[in-house]
Scaffold this motif. Sequence first.
Motif, PDB file in Angstrom:
ATOM      1  N   GLU A 182      15.195 -10.284  16.882  1.00 15.45           N
ATOM      2  CA  GLU A 182      16.713 -10.655  17.915  1.00 15.45           C
ATOM      3  C   GLU A 182      16.495 -11.448  18.860  1.00 15.45           C
ATOM      4  N   ALA A 183      15.524 -10.274  20.196  1.00 12.71           N
ATOM      5  CA  ALA A 183      14.637 -10.065  21.251  1.00 12.71           C
ATOM      6  C   ALA A 183      13.597 -11.460  20.924  1.00 12.71           C
ATOM      7  N   ILE A 184      12.915 -11.508  20.119  1.00 12.39           N
ATOM      8  CA  ILE A 184      11.899 -12.742  19.880  1.00 12.39           C
ATOM      9  C   ILE A 184      12.470 -13.368  19.757  1.00 12.39           C
ATOM     10  N   GLU A 185      13.439 -13.628  19.140  1.00 10.67           N
ATOM     11  CA  GLU A 185      14.333 -15.240  18.750  1.00 10.67           C
ATOM     12  C   GLU A 185      15.047 -15.713  19.907  1.00 10.67           C
ATOM     13  N   MET A 186      15.672 -15.002  20.574  1.00 12.53           N
ATOM     14  CA  MET A 186      16.387 -15.676  22.173  1.00 12.53           C
ATOM     15  C   MET A 186      14.855 -16.214  23.201  1.00 12.53           C
ATOM     16  N   PHE A 187      14.092 -14.937  23.423  1.00 12.76           N
ATOM     17  CA  PHE A 187      12.839 -15.775  23.654  1.00 12.76           C
ATOM     18  C   PHE A 187      12.128 -17.124  23.678  1.00 12.76           C
ATOM     19  N   LEU A 188      12.017 -16.556  22.371  1.00 16.76           N
ATOM     20  CA  LEU A 188      11.325 -18.099  21.727  1.00 16.76           C
ATOM     21  C   LEU A 188      12.800 -19.702  21.974  1.00 16.76           C
ATOM     22  N   ALA A 189      14.193 -19.443  22.551  1.00 15.78           N
ATOM     23  CA  ALA A 189      14.776 -20.301  22.245  1.00 15.78           C
ATOM     24  C   ALA A 189      14.758 -20.207  23.614  1.00 15.78           C
ATOM     25  N   LEU A 190      14.587 -19.353  24.650  1.00 19.19           N
ATOM     26  CA  LEU A 190      15.048 -19.001  25.999  1.00 19.19           C
ATOM     27  C   LEU A 190      13.381 -19.750  26.715  1.00 19.19           C
ATOM     28  N   SER A 191      12.637 -18.797  26.796  1.00 14.58           N
ATOM     29  CA  SER A 191      11.677 -19.054  27.907  1.00 14.58           C
ATOM     30  C   SER A 191      11.631 -17.446  28.076  1.00 14.58           C
ATOM     31  N   TYR A 192      11.697 -16.639  27.963  1.00 14.04           N
ATOM     32  CA  TYR A 192      12.690 -14.676  28.461  1.00 14.04           C
ATOM     33  C   TYR A 192      13.053 -14.033  27.515  1.00 14.04           C
ATOM     34  N   ILE A 193      12.906 -13.046  27.574  1.00  9.58           N
ATOM     35  CA  ILE A 193      14.378 -11.826  26.811  1.00  9.58           C
ATOM     36  C   ILE A 193      14.609 -11.552  27.934  1.00  9.58           C
ATOM     37  N   PRO A 194      16.313 -12.284  27.954  1.00  9.13           N
ATOM     38  CA  PRO A 194      17.521 -11.013  28.467  1.00  9.13           C
ATOM     39  C   PRO A 194      17.398  -9.759  28.625  1.00  9.13           C
ATOM     40  N   GLU A 195      18.077  -9.584  29.921  1.00  9.46           N
ATOM     41  CA  GLU A 195      18.111  -7.917  29.642  1.00  9.46           C
ATOM     42  C   GLU A 195      19.709  -7.961  28.932  1.00  9.46           C
ATOM     43  N   PRO A 196      19.976  -6.934  28.760  1.00 12.55           N
ATOM     44  CA  PRO A 196      18.636  -5.925  28.875  1.00 12.55           C
ATOM     45  C   PRO A 196      17.809  -5.288  27.636  1.00 12.55           C
ATOM     46  N   PHE A 448      22.184 -34.688  24.975  1.00  9.25           N
ATOM     47  CA  PHE A 448      22.989 -33.193  23.547  1.00  9.25           C
ATOM     48  C   PHE A 448      24.680 -33.147  24.544  1.00  9.25           C
ATOM     49  N   ALA A 449      24.940 -33.909  26.015  1.00 10.43           N
ATOM     50  CA  ALA A 449      25.632 -33.185  26.747  1.00 10.43           C
ATOM     51  C   ALA A 449      26.965 -34.122  25.213  1.00 10.43           C
ATOM     52  N   LEU A 450      26.748 -34.812  24.991  1.00 12.08           N
ATOM     53  CA  LEU A 450      27.735 -35.757  24.132  1.00 12.08           C
ATOM     54  C   LEU A 450      28.398 -35.448  22.892  1.00 12.08           C
ATOM     55  N   LEU A 451      27.389 -34.227  22.387  1.00 13.65           N
ATOM     56  CA  LEU A 451      27.127 -34.151  21.126  1.00 13.65           C
ATOM     57  C   LEU A 451      28.009 -32.776  21.173  1.00 13.65           C
ATOM     58  N   ALA A 452      27.729 -32.535  21.876  1.00  9.67           N
ATOM     59  CA  ALA A 452      28.405 -30.482  22.308  1.00  9.67           C
ATOM     60  C   ALA A 452      29.619 -30.549  22.147  1.00  9.67           C
ATOM     61  N   GLN A 453      30.402 -29.429  20.969  1.00  5.12           N
ATOM     62  CA  GLN A 453      31.586 -29.442  20.580  1.00  5.12           C
ATOM     63  C   GLN A 453      32.214 -28.877  21.803  1.00  5.12           C
ATOM     64  N   ASP A 454      32.217 -27.971  22.223  1.00  2.00           N
ATOM     65  CA  ASP A 454      32.610 -26.971  23.575  1.00  2.00           C
ATOM     66  C   ASP A 454      31.452 -26.624  25.194  1.00  2.00           C
ATOM     67  N   ASP A 455      32.075 -25.687  25.581  1.00  2.00           N
ATOM     68  CA  ASP A 455      32.012 -25.667  26.953  1.00  2.00           C
ATOM     69  C   ASP A 455      30.352 -24.795  26.952  1.00  2.00           C
ATOM     70  N   LEU A 456      30.884 -24.257  25.621  1.00  2.00           N
ATOM     71  CA  LEU A 456      29.573 -23.129  25.472  1.00  2.00           C
ATOM     72  C   LEU A 456      28.850 -22.980  24.268  1.00  2.00           C
ATOM     73  N   SER A 457      28.792 -24.201  24.000  1.00  2.00           N
ATOM     74  CA  SER A 457      27.686 -24.948  22.774  1.00  2.00           C
ATOM     75  C   SER A 457      26.951 -25.687  23.798  1.00  2.00           C
ATOM     76  N   LEU A 458      27.471 -25.965  25.030  1.00  2.00           N
ATOM     77  CA  LEU A 458      27.043 -27.523  25.854  1.00  2.00           C
ATOM     78  C   LEU A 458      26.291 -26.215  26.922  1.00  2.00           C
ATOM     79  N   GLN A 477      25.373 -14.737  20.870  1.00  2.00           N
ATOM     80  CA  GLN A 477      26.581 -13.656  21.154  1.00  2.00           C
ATOM     81  C   GLN A 477      26.306 -13.240  22.033  1.00  2.00           C
ATOM     82  N   MET A 478      25.316 -12.826  22.828  1.00  2.00           N
ATOM     83  CA  MET A 478      25.203 -13.053  24.356  1.00  2.00           C
ATOM     84  C   MET A 478      25.870 -13.663  25.059  1.00  2.00           C
ATOM     85  N   LEU A 479      25.404 -15.285  25.194  1.00  2.00           N
ATOM     86  CA  LEU A 479      25.997 -16.200  25.875  1.00  2.00           C
ATOM     87  C   LEU A 479      27.210 -15.813  25.778  1.00  2.00           C
TER      88      LEU A 479
END
Length: 651
Positions: A182-196, A448-458, A477-479
Motif C-alpha cells: 500500500e505504501a508503494i502504491e501511494m508512492f507511485l501516485a504521489l512521488s513520496y510515501i506519506p507519514e507514518p 480535471f477540476a470540472l470532472l471532480a465529483q466532490d472536494d476530496l476527489s478534486l 483512506q489517508m486523505l
Amino acid sequence: MCGIAGILTASNKRPPQGALEAITDRIRHRGPDASGLHREGDEGLELGHTRLAIVDLSPAGAQPMVSQSGRYVIVLNGEIYNYRDLRRELGDSATITWRGASDTEVLLAACEIWGVAATLARLEGMFAFGLWDRKDRSLTLARDRFGEKPLYVGETEEGIVFASQLGSILAYPGFAGIDDPEAIEMFLALSYIPEPRTPFRNVRKLPAGTYARLVPGQTKIEPIAYWNAAQSVRDIREENESRSSEEIIKQIEERLSIVIGNQMVADVPLGAFLSGGIDSSLVVALMQAQSTKPIKTFTIGFKDEAYNEAPYARAIADHLGTDHTEVILDWDEALSLVDKLPDIYDEPFADSSQLPTYLVSSVARRSVTVCLSGDGGDEVFAGYNRHRLATKYSKMRKVVPAALRQPVGRALMATAQPRMAGFINVVGKLAGASRVRLASEKLNKIGFALLAQDDLSLYMGLVRRDEGLMPSVALQQMLAAAQNDVASTRIDLAETMMLLDTQTYLPGDILAKVDRAAMAVALETRVPYLDHKLFALAWRLGINDKIKDGSTKSVLRQILSKHVPVDMFERPKAGFGVPIESWLRGRLRDWAEENLTLFQKANPMYAPLVQTARDEFYAGKGHLHHFLWNVLMLHAWQTRYRTAAASSRSN
C-alpha cells in the motif's frame, strides 16, 4: 543539525555485535564533525550521534549528553531556536550549573525540570530526539511540529531501532524489511510515501508534532500529539478576533523578523538560498535588514532559459546588497546525480526538484554550514496554484452547467496533451501570458477540476502525479482521514487544501526533500515560515486576505514590497523543476526504457499499468512523465535496497 540513532531491546535480549556502530556510521554524512556512542550496561539501551557543530563548537556540546543529575541521556538532531530564553527561564526556577552553551544542554535540563510534555509545548525549533530516563527505564522519542527533522522507528527481533534516516535501520545487522504494497502504491501516485508509512510495514516514521514513550521489549510506537495543525486552526477560528487585517499583517511581519533573527544565530558561517521568488526573497530581505554586513546568498541556474531563475535572484541580490553566489549549470550536472538518488534519499522519493535542491545545497556548502530557505511559505500563506483554483472552483462549477461539465472537462483534458503543448503556449502568449511554464499540465488540471465529483476527489486529482492510474484505496483512506481532521475547522475549500498540504505534502515531500539533499553535503537548512506562532497569526486571516485579485501569497507580497520593487518579483510561479518530460523522450530515453523493462520483470503486478503508461507517454498522450519517473526512482531504490538488505543479512 546532526544524525541520531538508537537501539532499545527487551531486557533478556541484546542487539547484534556492532549494531550501534553500523547504524550510526550510516548517517555520518549528517554529522561529519564528531560522533559519539553511549551504552547503558544491562538496560538494553544504546544511543549513537553524529555531530554537525553549529552552536557551541566545544566538547561541551557533544552528544550523547547526560543530564546534570545523571537521570537522563539525550541525542538531538536539529536546533532549538529559543534556547537562550528557555535557559533564562530555567535559571529562574532552579539552580543549574551549566557546562556549556548548547541548546542540547538546555533541552535536557528542561525535560528534567518541566517534564517532556511541558517542554515540547515551549520549544521553538526543528528537532527530533531520543531521551532515555534511567529511573523509569523508558525511552521517549519526539519530533517537531511540522516534521522538519525526520525520525524512523523499526522493529527488530530484539526490540526497536530508531534513526534519522531509513538507511540506518537497513544497516542494522540482520534487519529484513516487510514490504508494504500500500505504501508503494501511494508512492507511485504521489512521488513520496506519506507519514507514518515507509516502504516497510515494520518501519514507521514518528509523525510530526508527536512524541512516543517506549519501554524495553515494546516494538510498536503509540504516538501522542502535542501539536496538530488542524487543532491549532480550530482553536484560532473559535476565538473572537477583534484585530483588523492590517494589524495582523503587521504582527506577521514583526514575528517573521523575530523568527529570522533567532534563526541567524550560529557559531559557523550562515547564508540563505535565493531563487528570486517571493518566499526566499522576503527571507533574504529580512535577514539583510538585521545584518551589519552583506549576507551570503546562493542561486543555481541552468543554461536552458525555460528553467533558469538565476537572473531574477541576481536582481534581488543586487538590490538588497547581498554577497551573492550564482552558478550556472547545464543539464549534465543534474543528470549525473540520477544514479546517486537512492543513496541520498534512502527511501523511494521522486519529486524531480530533488536534483536542483541537491545542487544548490552543494554550492552553498562550499561557503557556509547553515542556510535559511523559503520553504513552507506556500503552505502557510496560500501559494500553490491549487489554492487559487479552489477559490474559483465554486464559481467555475456555477458558470459551467452540470450537463456541460463532463464534456467541457474532457475537451480541455483532450486539448491539454503533451503533443499540443506548443500550440497552447502560443495561444497563451497571444492572450497576454508572457511566461507560463507547463501550461498544458495546468490546463489539464482545470479540465480535471470540472470532472471532480466532490472536494476530496478534486484535491486528490490535483496532488496525484499518476493521472489516476494507481487504484490506491490506501491513499483515498489517508486523505479522507486527513480531511475529516480538518472538517470541523470552519474553513473553505482553499483553506482545507492548505491544511491538507501542511499535514501531508509538506512533511512527506518538501521537508524530506530539503533535509536529505542538504544533509547529504552536511548543510543545515532552517525554515523561518514554519514557526508555530507565525502559523497561528497567518490563520487569523481569511483566504481573501491571502489570495487577492487572483494573486497568491498576498500577505507576503505586501511585506516584500517594502523592501523590493514590485516589478522584481511579480511573475508567474515557476517552481524549482527540471524537464523530466523532455529527458525521458530524449537524453534519458534509452536508460528509461531499459530500466522500465527491468522494473516490469521484477514487479509483474505493476507491469500492465507501466506498459500502458509507456505506450501512451511515447505516443504523446497524457502527462505521464511524472508517473514514469516515480517508477524509475522506485526501481533504482529497489535495486539499491536489495543489495543493502543482502549485505545486512549476511553480516
